[in-house]
Every structure is written in C-alpha cells, then in structure tokens.
Enzyme design. Structure first.
Site, PDB file in Angstrom:
ATOM      1  N   ASP A 225       0.828  -1.198   0.000  1.00 26.55           N
ATOM      2  CA  ASP A 225       0.000   0.000   0.000  1.00 26.55           C
ATOM      3  C   ASP A 225       0.872   1.261   0.000  1.00 26.55           C
ATOM      4  OD1 ASP A 225      -2.723   1.035   0.259  1.00 26.55           O
ATOM      5  OD2 ASP A 225      -2.130   1.731   2.254  1.00 26.55           O
TER       6      ASP A 225
ATOM      7  N   GLU B 232       1.569  -0.237  -4.753  1.00 31.51           N
ATOM      8  CA  GLU B 232       0.538   0.704  -5.205  1.00 31.51           C
ATOM      9  C   GLU B 232       1.208   2.054  -5.437  1.00 31.51           C
ATOM     10  OE1 GLU B 232      -3.426   3.077  -3.602  1.00 31.51           O
ATOM     11  OE2 GLU B 232      -1.808   2.530  -2.252  1.00 31.51           O
TER      12      GLU B 232
HETATM   13  C1  LIG Z   1      -5.300   8.438  -6.979  1.00 26.90           C
HETATM   14  O1  LIG Z   1      -4.845   9.520  -7.743  1.00 26.90           O
HETATM   15  C2  LIG Z   1      -5.904  10.310  -8.262  1.00 26.90           C
HETATM   16  C3  LIG Z   1      -5.307  11.293  -9.245  1.00 26.90           C
HETATM   17  O2  LIG Z   1      -4.230  11.952  -8.675  1.00 26.90           O
HETATM   18  C4  LIG Z   1      -6.628  10.975  -7.090  1.00 26.90           C
HETATM   19  O3  LIG Z   1      -7.665  11.762  -7.560  1.00 26.90           O
HETATM   20  C5  LIG Z   1      -7.167   9.877  -6.182  1.00 26.90           C
HETATM   21  O4  LIG Z   1      -7.730  10.441  -5.033  1.00 26.90           O
HETATM   22  C6  LIG Z   1      -6.076   8.907  -5.769  1.00 26.90           C
HETATM   23  N1  LIG Z   1      -6.698   7.790  -5.096  1.00 26.90           N
HETATM   24  C7  LIG Z   1      -6.097   7.113  -4.149  1.00 26.90           C
HETATM   25  C8  LIG Z   1      -6.854   6.026  -3.526  1.00 26.90           C
HETATM   26  O5  LIG Z   1      -4.961   7.345  -3.795  1.00 26.90           O
END
Ligand SMILES: *[C@@H]1O[C@H](CO)[C@@H](O)[C@H](O)[C@H]1NC(C)=O
Ligand SMILES: *[C@@H]1O[C@H](CO)[C@@H](O)[C@H](O)[C@H]1NC(C)=O
Ligand SMILES: *[C@@H]1O[C@H](CO)[C@@H](O)[C@H](O)[C@H]1NC(C)=O
Ligand SMILES: *[C@@H]1O[C@H](CO)[C@@H](O)[C@H](O)[C@H]1NC(C)=O
Ligand SMILES: *[C@@H]1O[C@H](CO)[C@@H](O)[C@H](O)[C@H]1NC(C)=O
Ligand SMILES: *[C@@H]1O[C@H](CO)[C@@H](O)[C@H](O)[C@H]1NC(C)=O
Ligand SMILES: *[C@@H]1O[C@H](CO)[C@@H](O)[C@H](O)[C@H]1NC(C)=O
Ligand SMILES: *[C@@H]1O[C@H](CO)[C@@H](O)[C@H](O)[C@H]1NC(C)=O
Ligand SMILES: *[C@@H]1O[C@H](CO)[C@@H](O)[C@H](O)[C@H]1NC(C)=O
Ligand SMILES: *[C@@H]1O[C@H](CO)[C@@H](O)[C@H](O)[C@H]1NC(C)=O
Length: 487
Positions: free
Chosen positions: A222, A246
């Site tokens: 993670d 991730e």
């Molecule tokens: C992943 O990245 C996107 C684009 O930057 C963002 O909007 C989103 O909140 C992120 N999600 C997570 C789970 O980190």
C-alpha cells in the site's frame, strides 16, 4: 502439491528468492477481496450498507468457505485486506473494516478471525495450489482522534517514531508526499519516520515475521509512493516474496522507477486509460496501446508481473460508468490478453456497480455467489485460455504482447498462441478485424475461446473476422486442447 513445495522453498531461501518469486507470480491471476465484505464465516447474512462504513462481518473463515467459487473461475491467487490489528473505536468516518488503520503491527484484526483462521486460510489455499497475497501498509499508522495521540500504537508509540505532522499541499513535492501525513482531522494517519534506520529495520523484521508466520506468497504494498524509494529494496529482500506496489499515478515516468525497487507495481498509468478506453464508445484505444507499450518499455521487467486491473476498492466500478455489456466484456478481455498479471476485484464477475469508495465495497453475499452469470463465464474462459496458453507455450510469459490497431474502435492483441480481438464500438456495433503477421501458419483452424466458433487463417496466416453485438473474440489454435471443453 507444487505450490506447497514452492512456498516452503521461499521460506528456506528468503534472501535469494527475489527473482524466482516474481517469476512464479508471472503466470498467476489474482482475485482481490475486501475481507469484511466477501463472505461471512457462518450462515448469517446480515444487511450491509457500504455507505455506513461499518464492519459487516466477513472474515477469513468466510473466504475458506468460498474457495471453490474463486478457484472455479480459474483464479490461482487471492489478495486480501490488511490483516493487522486496527483502530477499534468507531469514528465519524466509520470503522476500520478496510484494514488500513493500523493500530498494532503485531496483532491481527479480530473482526476477520483469529490467527488460527488466517493460518487456516493460508493452508487451505496451498492445498489447492493457490497463492496468498497480503496487503501491507507500512507508511503510516492511524490515530482515532484529532490530537493524534500515538501512545497506544504498537510497537511505535513514541512521537519521535513519526514525522512531524504536516499536510501534503503540493503533490508534486516528493518530500511532502513521503514525509507529510495522510488522513484528515478525524482520522489522522501518523507517518512513520522510515528515514530512521532503526524504524526501517523494525519494519523489515516485522514483514519477515509476517511472511513466515502465515506462509505468505506475495505482498501488495500500500502507498508505495509515500515512502522513499531506497526503503523498498531492503523491505522486499526481508519479505523474501513477490512485492507489488501501489503507485497511484497517471504518469508512467513517475511510476516506472518503483519497478526497480519493488518487484512490480499495480499498473495505474495503464488503468486510467484502460478505464476511459472502454467506459464509452468514444474511448481512446490509441491511448491504451500507447500506455501498454510504455509499460513494456519503461518497467524494469517490461509489463510482465505488473498488475493489470479495471476495478479496485478505491476506484469506481466499471459498471458505474457504463452498462453496455459489450464494452464491459471487451475491457475484461483486455485484462487477460497482455503481459501483466490479471487482477479481478471481487464482485466484478457479478456485475456490481458501486461508484467509488465506499459504495464499491458491497457485500457479496446478496449475489448468492451465482455462477450462472455472463461475466463469471467470461472470466472463467479467459482464465482457462491464459493458463492453457502458458502450459502449451513455454514462451507465453516471456514474449511481449503485440498490439495492432487499424481503426479507432478496434484493436488486436497478439500474445501467441492467443489472439484477442477487441472493440469499443458498443453493443449495437459489428466490428471486424484483419490481422497480418499473426505468427499462425497458413490455412490453420483457430477456435474462439468464448464462443467455440472456428475460423481459418488465410494462406499467409492472416486472420480476418467479425462479430455481432460488439463482443470481443479470443482466438487460439484449434490444436491446443482447452477452453471449449468447458462449454
Ligand atoms: C489516486 O490519484 C488520483 C489522481 O491523482 C486521485 O484523484 C485519487 O484520489 C487517488 N486515489 C487514491 C486512492 O490514492
Ligand atoms: C456469524 O459471524 C458474525 C461475524 O463474525 C458474528 O457477528 C455472528 O454472531 C455469527 N453468528 C452466529 C449465529 O454465530
Ligand atoms: C474505545 O474502545 C475501547 C475498547 O473497546 C473502550 O474501552 C473505549 O472506551 C472506547 N473509547 C471511546 C472514546 O469510545
Ligand atoms: C482511541 O483508542 C484508544 C485505544 O484503543 C482508546 O483507549 C480511546 O478511547 C480511543 N479514543 C477515541 C476518541 O476513540
Ligand atoms: C495520550 O494518551 C495517554 C494515555 O491515555 C495519556 O497519558 C497522554 O497524556 C496523552 N497524551 C497527549 C499528548 O494527549
Ligand atoms: C521517545 O523518544 C525520545 C527520543 O528518542 C526519548 O527521549 C523519549 O524518552 C522517548 N519517550 C518514551 C515515552 O519512550
Ligand atoms: C531513530 O529511532 C530510534 C527509535 O525511536 C531512536 O532511538 C533514534 O534516536 C532515532 N535516530 C535518529 C537519528 O533520529
Ligand atoms: C488518443 O490518444 C493518443 C495517444 O495518447 C493521442 O495522440 C490522441 O490525441 C488521442 N485522441 C483523442 C481524440 O483524444
Ligand atoms: C447496450 O448499451 C446501452 C448503453 O450504450 C445500454 O443502455 C443497454 O442496456 C445495453 N444493452 C445491452 C444488452 O448491453
Ligand atoms: C492454403 O490453401 C490454399 C488453397 O487450398 C493453397 O493454395 C495454399 O498452398 C495453402 N497454403 C498453405 C501454407 O498451406
């Protein structure tokens, strides 16, 4: 038996298993599970509203009970929610049912069962020659109050074990990304000071213990981008098993370097264009081809061993974006067509349609685990075809896929002996494909893995075919014995 001995080998040679382990995962396909929502350990089937963000009662014994369902679709690995003990108190953002609010690295989350149940799940998987992938978060712990009192966390209970509290205001400032805190005022996530070698060593020892205690075969890591890169080689080495990080980013040049410090990453840059390519008939297939070629070029092992996915617990389910089953089936076929490890998020096979966190963490029990669903059949056929391709062609998992696009709405993916023909024309279209340089011999019979139709290559081995209703086609040589035996 084969997997069982592989797992023992990993334990015995933890420091040298790095490459071998990634190698072993290459041919696997993974079913991702939110442990609290997948299956109950007993016959009670409680109401479960994902919007409430409360524990619903799923657990490790529930997964054991449903391994026939998972293996029946052809998966040979599962990835489950983090297993460590989490914040116990309910907050205004709900419970720690997802497992990412670590309270005690050395305890297990008893809402999911006992250590005995978790060991039982590991053994039950190995008895079926399946792999267990655990989700681990070593970036931060969780506080259950805004003052972020860490005194009850374990084994990091001193403020000096954490970075100074700050917020990531600028996502392009990598130092902030690595050292400031995630979370919010309700549930601050104190950020472990992983620059301190004593703390890094404690985490290395912890992961080694975790892998050994539960006979773990791989780790989904993670928030990998929230820790300095040079923390990860030591972590992967101590774990002694395959690691997949991730790195949530649309930018492949940002994500790619993480494939040199971890075994692989979840292919987020490809995910974003894959989703958009099939979420509507206007989707851009050229962007998908470009993204896939970029992963082949820029990832440490090419696109091999990276995780290919369309849905997960953080992202909107595809069917919240489109109900067109032709688009959905083509998108799923892509996952199994290429070089990466296919990952299917639980419930995708049942057509669940939750639009993002927390709606996309539905309980699965209301579906009754119905195996007479079109996407269950599709996924079973694709898993069977991919596995058989790996058995019959020793180079299947070494040869890079080739993509041939000849129209804005059609795409052919060649990964011998499989040829996957895709379209995003939607459920009223009649796509056709004409593919040269297939590598197939002239005048050879090919069988469609999904329908069992047969076609012939022409005298030069070219393939020319079409479908009704915009559905994908997955061709394979008729001489290979798999797929249609199931129909
Ligand atoms: C992943 O990245 C996107 C684009 O930057 C963002 O909007 C989103 O909140 C992120 N999600 C997570 C789970 O980190
Ligand atoms: C079934 O399991 C759930 C979750 O562990 C538990 O809360 C419930 O009491 C159990 N029900 C019975 C009848 O044992
Ligand atoms: C948090 O949970 C613990 C253990 O159940 C309990 O003793 C404590 O009172 C709870 N605290 C709050 C603020 O609810
Ligand atoms: C936070 O967790 C600790 C330890 O479980 C508990 O004693 C305390 O009551 C909790 N506080 C809140 C506000 O939930
Ligand atoms: C944190 O909690 C502990 C135990 O409840 C308490 O003794 C301590 O004063 C608290 N520290 C802060 C900074 O609130
Ligand atoms: C916390 O760490 C600091 C710095 O290492 C040390 O001086 C202090 O004694 C520690 N506090 C506790 C309660 O262990
Ligand atoms: C690293 O962390 C340990 C354990 O908290 C502490 O004793 C030590 O002083 C820290 N080292 C530095 C350089 O901060
Ligand atoms: C589709 O993607 C390609 C490659 O990224 C890009 O060059 C092209 O401009 C895109 N087309 C549209 C219509 O956005
Ligand atoms: C076909 O797609 C449209 C949306 O484009 C959708 O409304 C319809 O339900 C779909 N039908 C089938 C059978 O997938
Ligand atoms: C394919 O079949 C055609 C027509 O029967 C024949 O002329 C040709 O030689 C065959 N080619 C191969 C490679 O078998």
């Amino acid at each position: 038996m084969r997997v069982l001995s592989a797992a023992i080998l990993l334990q015995a040679s933890a420091l040298t298993a790095f490459a071998a382990t990634a190698e072993q995962w290459r041919s696997r396909s993974i079913y991702q599970i939110v442990t609290d929502r997948f299956a109950m350990p007993n016959a009670t089937l409680p109401d479960c509203d994902p919007e409430a963000r409360h524990y619903c009662g799923g657990g490790w014994q529930g997964i054991i009970n449903k391994l026939d369902y998972i293996q029946g679709m052809g998966f040979d690995a599962i990835w489950i929610s983090p297993v460590v003990e989490n914040t116990v108190n309910r907050t205004s953002e709900g419970d720690a049912y997802h497992g990412y609010w670590t309270n005690n690295f050395y305890g297990v989350n008893e809402n999911f069962g006992s250590t005995y149940d978790l060991k039982g799940l590991s053994s039950a998987l190995h008895a079926r020659e399946m792999y267990l992938m655990l989700d681990v978060n070593v970036n931060n712990m969780a506080s259950n109050s805004s003052v972020a009192n860490v005194s009850w966390l374990y084994p990091f209970m001193n403020q000096s074990n954490f970075h100074q509290r700050c917020t990531i205001n600028d996502p392009s400032d990598q130092k902030q990304v690595e050292q400031c805190w995630l979370g919010d005022a309700v549930v601050p996530l104190p950020d472990l000071n992983t620059e301190n070698s004593t703390i890094a060593d404690m985490l290395y020892t912890w992961v080694s213990d975790l892998v050994n205690t539960y006979n773990v075969d791989g780790l989904r890591v993670d928030k990998a981008k929230n820790i300095r890169k040079d923390f990860w080689p030591g972590f992967t080495k101590s774990a002694g098993v395959f690691t997949m990080g991730e790195v949530n980013s649309t930018d492949i040049s940002y994500a790619a370097p993480y494939t040199t410090v971890l075994d692989s990453i979840l292919d987020y840059p490809q995910y974003y264009v894959l989703r958009d390519a099939f979420a509507s008939k206007k989707g851009n297939l050229s962007a998908l081809v470009h993204a896939a070629q970029s992963s082949q070029a820029l990832y440490h092992s090419g696109a091999f061993s990276s995780g290919t996915f369309l849905e997960n617990h953080d992202m909107p389910r595809l069917q919240s974006l489109t109900k067109d089953q032709a688009l959905v089936q083509n998108a799923i076929a892509w996952i199994f067509a290429g070089d990466g490890i296919p990952i299917i998020y639980y419930g995708q096979e049942q057509g669940l349609s939750g639009a993002g966190d927390p709606s996309n963490r539905e309980p699965l029990w209301p579906t009754a685990y119905n195996t007479n669903k079109p996407l269950v059949s599709l996924i079973s056929s694709l898993n069977t075809a991919r596995k058989a391709a790996g058995f019959t062609s020793t180079s299947f998992h070494e040869n890079q896929m080739k993509m041939v696009q000849e129209s804005p709405s059609t795409l052919a993916v060649l990964k011998a002996p499989l040829l996957t023909l895709l379209s995003n024309g939607g459920n009223t279209s009649t796509p056709s494909w004409k593919v040269a340089d297939t590598g197939y011999a002239g005048n050879t019979t090919l069988v469609d893995v999904l329908t069992c139709d047969e076609i012939m290559t022409d005298g030069d081995g070219n393939v020319e075919t079409s479908t009704e209703g915009g559905m994908p086609r997955v061709r394979r040589l008729a001489t290979l014995c798999f797929g249609c035996a199931l129909h």
